[in-house]
Write a protein that holds these residues in place. Structure first.
Motif, mmCIF file in Angstrom:
data_model
loop_
_atom_site.group_PDB
_atom_site.id
_atom_site.type_symbol
_atom_site.label_atom_id
_atom_site.label_comp_id
_atom_site.label_asym_id
_atom_site.label_seq_id
_atom_site.Cartn_x
_atom_site.Cartn_y
_atom_site.Cartn_z
ATOM 1 N N ALA A 730 0.857 -1.190 0.000
ATOM 2 C CA ALA A 730 0.000 0.000 0.000
ATOM 3 C C ALA A 730 0.890 1.237 0.000
ATOM 4 O O ALA A 730 1.989 1.224 0.556
ATOM 5 N N ASP A 731 0.396 2.295 -0.619
ATOM 6 C CA ASP A 731 1.119 3.558 -0.664
ATOM 7 C C ASP A 731 0.334 4.615 0.104
ATOM 8 O O ASP A 731 -0.886 4.501 0.283
ATOM 9 N N ALA A 732 1.026 5.638 0.554
ATOM 10 C CA ALA A 732 0.338 6.757 1.206
ATOM 11 C C ALA A 732 -0.595 7.417 0.199
ATOM 12 O O ALA A 732 -0.323 7.431 -1.004
ATOM 13 N N SER A 733 -1.692 7.963 0.680
ATOM 14 C CA SER A 733 -2.644 8.623 -0.218
ATOM 15 C C SER A 733 -2.961 10.046 0.208
ATOM 16 O O SER A 733 -3.522 10.811 -0.565
ATOM 17 N N GLY A 734 -2.583 10.406 1.435
ATOM 18 C CA GLY A 734 -2.865 11.746 1.939
ATOM 19 C C GLY A 734 -3.562 11.679 3.280
ATOM 20 O O GLY A 734 -4.508 10.903 3.460
ATOM 21 N N GLY A 735 -3.074 12.460 4.235
ATOM 22 C CA GLY A 735 -3.667 12.491 5.564
ATOM 23 C C GLY A 735 -2.972 11.611 6.578
ATOM 24 O O GLY A 735 -3.227 11.730 7.782
ATOM 25 N N GLU A 736 -2.087 10.718 6.127
ATOM 26 C CA GLU A 736 -1.401 9.835 7.073
ATOM 27 C C GLU A 736 -0.456 10.641 7.965
ATOM 28 O O GLU A 736 0.287 11.503 7.481
ATOM 29 N N PRO A 737 -0.453 10.379 9.263
ATOM 30 C CA PRO A 737 0.456 11.095 10.161
ATOM 31 C C PRO A 737 1.896 10.614 10.003
ATOM 32 O O PRO A 737 2.148 9.480 9.592
ATOM 33 N N VAL A 738 2.827 11.504 10.338
ATOM 34 C CA VAL A 738 4.252 11.211 10.251
ATOM 35 C C VAL A 738 4.854 11.383 11.643
ATOM 36 O O VAL A 738 4.599 12.389 12.322
ATOM 37 N N PHE A 739 5.669 10.410 12.055
ATOM 38 C CA PHE A 739 6.273 10.411 13.384
ATOM 39 C C PHE A 739 7.790 10.250 13.269
ATOM 40 O O PHE A 739 8.301 9.695 12.283
ATOM 41 N N LEU A 740 8.485 10.717 14.278
ATOM 42 C CA LEU A 740 9.891 10.353 14.418
ATOM 43 C C LEU A 740 9.965 8.899 14.888
ATOM 44 O O LEU A 740 8.967 8.351 15.390
ATOM 45 N N PRO A 741 11.121 8.267 14.767
ATOM 46 C CA PRO A 741 11.227 6.874 15.232
ATOM 47 C C PRO A 741 10.830 6.677 16.695
ATOM 48 O O PRO A 741 10.407 5.584 17.079
ATOM 49 N N ASP A 742 10.956 7.736 17.525
ATOM 50 C CA ASP A 742 10.577 7.594 18.933
ATOM 51 C C ASP A 742 9.086 7.825 19.177
ATOM 52 O O ASP A 742 8.634 7.808 20.321
ATOM 53 N N GLY A 743 8.326 8.047 18.095
ATOM 54 C CA GLY A 743 6.881 8.223 18.224
ATOM 55 C C GLY A 743 6.412 9.653 18.296
ATOM 56 O O GLY A 743 5.194 9.908 18.358
ATOM 57 N N THR A 744 7.311 10.627 18.270
ATOM 58 C CA THR A 744 6.922 12.038 18.316
ATOM 59 C C THR A 744 6.254 12.437 17.003
ATOM 60 O O THR A 744 6.836 12.262 15.926
ATOM 61 N N ALA A 753 1.982 8.324 -3.752
ATOM 62 C CA ALA A 753 1.812 7.467 -4.928
ATOM 63 C C ALA A 753 3.046 6.602 -5.094
ATOM 64 O O ALA A 753 4.113 6.907 -4.544
ATOM 65 N N PHE A 754 2.905 5.564 -5.881
ATOM 66 C CA PHE A 754 4.070 4.790 -6.271
ATOM 67 C C PHE A 754 4.705 5.481 -7.468
ATOM 68 O O PHE A 754 4.014 5.846 -8.429
ATOM 69 N N GLY A 755 6.010 5.702 -7.417
ATOM 70 C CA GLY A 755 6.730 6.310 -8.533
ATOM 71 C C GLY A 755 7.167 5.225 -9.502
ATOM 72 O O GLY A 755 8.202 4.574 -9.309
ATOM 73 N N TYR A 756 6.385 5.020 -10.545
ATOM 74 C CA TYR A 756 6.622 3.887 -11.441
ATOM 75 C C TYR A 756 7.934 4.010 -12.211
ATOM 76 O O TYR A 756 8.592 2.998 -12.484
ATOM 77 N N SER A 757 8.330 5.225 -12.573
ATOM 78 C CA SER A 757 9.537 5.361 -13.388
ATOM 79 C C SER A 757 10.812 5.228 -12.559
ATOM 80 O O SER A 757 11.894 5.054 -13.114
ATOM 81 N N ILE A 758 10.678 5.302 -11.241
ATOM 82 C CA ILE A 758 11.858 5.137 -10.385
ATOM 83 C C ILE A 758 11.732 3.919 -9.468
ATOM 84 O O ILE A 758 12.676 3.580 -8.748
ATOM 85 N N GLY A 759 10.563 3.279 -9.490
ATOM 86 C CA GLY A 759 10.390 2.032 -8.754
ATOM 87 C C GLY A 759 10.347 2.183 -7.247
ATOM 88 O O GLY A 759 10.767 1.268 -6.523
ATOM 89 N N LYS A 760 9.845 3.300 -6.764
ATOM 90 C CA LYS A 760 9.804 3.520 -5.318
ATOM 91 C C LYS A 760 8.453 4.116 -4.905
ATOM 92 O O LYS A 760 7.822 4.854 -5.667
ATOM 93 N N SER A 761 8.047 3.824 -3.665
ATOM 94 C CA SER A 761 6.868 4.457 -3.084
ATOM 95 C C SER A 761 7.274 5.820 -2.550
ATOM 96 O O SER A 761 8.274 5.955 -1.840
ATOM 97 N N LEU A 762 6.478 6.848 -2.892
ATOM 98 C CA LEU A 762 6.829 8.220 -2.562
ATOM 99 C C LEU A 762 5.657 8.920 -1.889
ATOM 100 O O LEU A 762 4.503 8.495 -1.997
ATOM 101 N N ALA A 763 5.966 10.014 -1.228
ATOM 102 C CA ALA A 763 4.917 10.849 -0.640
ATOM 103 C C ALA A 763 5.410 12.281 -0.553
ATOM 104 O O ALA A 763 6.615 12.533 -0.421
#
Length: 806
Positions: A730-744, A753-763
């Protein structure tokens, strides 16, 4: 009764009283509310009045939390009880998709620092021993969930408003609203007239009738809605505490304690419209005849989950009216075609949203703009294309599927098509699967030969994933054709046209024919109200392109700058169709169709001209939202099929193929391009999204200049960045929260979206400035589960822009 006021609020229900209260709270105390009957008449008094905090839209979550907190403050402030019960709410997931939704909500709660968390079955049974949790795969608990007293809350708003000096007149129907040349209004009633700066239509069930007094039609339709309350249930009477409410949305009912019994409500498939031709003027506190057979299937599911419902008698049945918009969200905001006329109606979960709606409405009226981007509720999201047939079809779908999950990118079919272009059938024959953009059908993706052109939805990657990827790769490797007819298009011509545009937008309008510019439109608080491409076609002749879904929204800004009689400003969205031919072979293809020189020297990036292509007169702009070499071509609607046919024929040996908006999303995210409504919003400062370089403060004046000057020197609160995400299903679609590794919590995703021309999931997303540095590792809650991501220093596709300038 006063004869003059700063604002007259029409409608004494929950929302009208909240708006009155918040206007007074912001200092407008010379305000009046007029109610045709008693306060709470209509749909307020019989509501189930449940309250909850989280919503799929982050800003709506913020105002719902504000509302829940406000009720206890109102009680302390006014002495009027709001009947607040907060025993908590249990949210149940029977399916994997519902579990994904609830886990994403749990992650958002961490972002908001709210309490909404997963609990065990043992804990759930302790909280609500009457529920059978068999078949439930996930249980979330919201301790602050509950319900309020409809009358108590409304009276508390009213008491608070009166205490600050506002007036409320019951049994005072409005008979006319008459606009005045200076922008004020005369509101006529049997008790006299009031001259007011602002009219606020919060008339609920009568909002359509009140709007017609001002000459406008609102896309609203009332329905019946039923719930019932059981007799006393001995287990509840002996409980000694209040039970949490139950949100079993897969079962399509809601349930909570009422007295010593249970209240059960449902949104049934066999729904009923009411008052299709107008709400009766004499209607007030009446109810409709019971019709429990209609909700029998829902009732049986509730009984299976809570067997005590089936053994208890029914004490009373409430079957009353509700009024719905086509997407079940509020119709809120100033009417763009009128001066100083505000609407706030069509609210379904009113008791979760009333405080926030009142605050946002008051801010817009008093301060010129709300603090949050509330386009999801802005009435300008609908135009006159949203007529009665469309509205009824959408309301029927919204009501019958009230608890159905709204998946990312979901496009429901009800009421469509409404508006189509000449190429609609041609595109359908090519395998197009369509979406809706401000009433227009537009291709989302194209099913290849042998594949059924059917849409599917979910939180994980869907069957169309590879087909969209093939479109994106075809454009990146060769040439693709994107229908951009749904972009908003404007013509500005006549003596003084350039000077007028310069007073609207923040960048310098081109002064040389054939030049184009990108420019932001600045809002009342200094944020990004819009972004446009402006092209000079000739002397006093300009062409402007902007967001299609925001066309009516942007009317408010265009109308705010006076135009001389010599300047003609008009929408060309209907008369012109657009196509973007993009990719490394775009020049090769288009050169076959025109005598014009398309070389980089003769037609460089961000230049424009009129040309003839395939025998059709067109406006051509050397720009592409894909980040590749490309041209946008605009032609009369009648020529759309001819142009597309010629382009596909000329590019056959080049492997040209149609490209839909899903692929365009992937392409723009690869390039790091923002989009209005996602990355560009009145909430975001220009320096936070990289558009400050396009603001020319040395211009004499433009919309929002003073507001921007006040924030221009401030450090960005957060920054727009690109993430590379470790994601497999699954890829991000918008609205997903972002945290630091410690949960902050440090940010949120705006597009993914998935970046098809570079083969990576991006946001793309926003990160607090202190953490917005390249290489920072974060966690993005996709499907509610933390996924490792890293902030990139630059876009992974063509960071230097060489492709688009080649």
């Amino acid at each position: 009764m006063k004869t003059q006021a700063q604002a007259v609020v029409i409608g004494g229900g929950l929302v009208g009283c909240s708006i009155l209260y918040h206007l007074a709270k912001l200092g407008w105390t010379d305000v009046v509310l007029l109610e045709r009957d008693e306060l709470t008449s209509g749909s307020t008094w019989h509501a189930a009045a449940n309250i909850h905090g989280l919503h799929d839209n982050n800003n709506i979550s913020k105002i719902q939390y504000y509302t829940m907190k406000l009720y206890k403050e109102l009680e302390a402030e006014t002495g009027q009880g709001c009947g607040v019960f907060q025993p908590g709410s249990l949210y149940l997931a029977q399916t994997e998709a519902r579990e994904h939704q609830l886990r994403l909500q749990e992650a958002k709660a961490r972002y908001f620092r709210a309490d909404f968390h997963n609990i065990s079955r043992d804990e759930a049974e302790r909280l609500h021993p009457l529920v059978d949790f068999d078949g439930i795969r996930c249980i979330m608990y919201e301790p602050d969930g509950g319900n309020v007293d409809p009358s108590g809350v409304t009276q508390a708003y009213a008491a608070g408003a009166r205490k600050m000096g506002a007036e409320i007149h019951r049994f005072t129907p409005v008979t006319a609203t008459i606009p005045q040349p200076d922008g004020s209004w005369i509101v006529e009633t049997p008790r006299g007239d009031i001259r007011t700066e602002w009219v606020v239509n919060a008339a609920g069930l009568w909002a359509r009738e009140v709007a017609r007094m001002a000459g406008i039609e609102l896309p609203l339709q009332p329905t019946e809605h039923q719930y019932f309350v059981t007799e006393t249930i001995p287990e509840i009477a002996a409980m000694g505490r209040r039970l949490p409410s139950v949100a079993d949305r897969d079962g399509e009912y809601y349930l909570r304690q009422e007295g010593n019994g249970l209240l059960v409500g449902a949104y049934e498939k066999d729904m009923r419209f009411w008052a299709e031709d107008g709400t009766p003027q004499g209607f007030g506190h009446e109810l409709f005849a019971d019709d429990l057979e209609r909700i029998e299937e829902n009732m049986m599911r509730a009984i299976a989950r809570v067997p005590a419902v089936g053994t208890a008698g029914i004490k009373r049945v409430i079957n009353g009216p509700m009024i719905w918009s086509p997407d079940s969200a509020a119709l809120y905001g100033p009417v763009p075609e009128l001066r100083n006329y505000f609407c706030c109606t069509g609210i379904i979960p009113g008791f979760s949203q009333s405080g926030g709606l009142g605050l946002m409405s008051a801010q817009w009226i008093v301060e010129g703009e709300p603090q949050y981007d509330m386009f999801a509720w802005d009435l300008a999201r609908f135009g006159d294309w949203a007529g009665k047939v469309f509205t009824k079809a959408r309301v029927q779908d919204q009501y019958a599927n009230r608890f159905k999950i709204h998946f990312p990118y979901e496009e429901r079919a009800a009421g469509r098509p409404v508006r189509t272009r000449p190429a609609y059938e041609m595109q359908k024959a090519m395998g197009a699967v369509f979406g809706l953009n401000y009433g227009w059908e537009h291709p989302l993706w194209f099913a290849p030969e042998g594949v059924d052109p059917q849409e599917s939805y979910g939180f994980t990657r869907q069957p169309w994933f590879d087909h969209v990827g093939a479109e994106a790769k075809a454009l990146r490797d060769g040439v693709g054709v994107i229908d951009i007819s749904n972009f908003a298009k404007y013509r500005i011509a006549g003596a003084g046209a350039g000077a007028w545009l310069d007073r609207v937008v923040a960048n310098r309008v081109p002064t040389i024919t054939g030049r184009s510019c990108l420019t932001p439109l600045i809002g009342e608080r200094g944020g990004i109200a819009g972004d446009f491409t402006i092209t000079k076609l000739g002397d006093d002749d300009f062409f402007m392109v902007g967001s299609g879904m925001a066309e009516r929204y942007h009317q408010r800004y265009f109308n705010a700058v006076p135009r001389s009689a010599t300047v003609d400003f008009s929408s060309a969205t209907v008369e012109l169709c657009g196509v973007n031919v993009a990719g490394p072979q775009a020049r090769t293809l288009l050169t076959r169709l025109t005598q014009d020189d398309l070389s980089n020297e003769a037609f460089p990036f961000m230049r424009s001209r009129r040309l003839t292509i395939a025998g059709i007169h067109a406006i051509a702009i050397r720009v592409s939202f894909t980040g590749d070499l490309g041209w946008e071509l605009y032609v009369p609607q009648a020529e759309q099929v001819k142009l597309l046919s010629a382009v596909f024929e000329a590019g056959r040996d080049l492997g040209v193929r149609p490209v839909g908006s899903r692929a365009l999303l992937s392409l723009r995210v690869e390039k790091g391009y923002g989009s209005w409504g996602r990355e560009y919003s009145p909430e975001y400062w220009p320096q936070e999204v990289g558009l400050d370089r396009l603001i020319k403060m040395d211009k004499p004046d433009f919309l929002g200049k003073t507001a921007y000057a006040a924030i221009a020197g401030k450090q960005p609160r957060e920054r727009l960045v690109t993430f590379e995400v470790d994601a497999e299903t699954a890829d991000a679609s918008g609205g997903e929260p972002v945290f630091l590794p410690d949960g902050t919590p440090v940010g949120r995703v705006s597009s993914g979206a998935f970046g098809y021309s570079i083969g990576k999931s991006l946001a793309l997303g926003f990160i607090k400035t202190d953490h917005a540095t390249a290489g920072t590792e974060v966690r993005i809650a996709i499907l509610g589960r933390d996924h490792r991501a890293v902030i990139l220093a630059e876009p992974l596709f063509d960071a230097t822009g060489a492709r688009s300038r080649s």
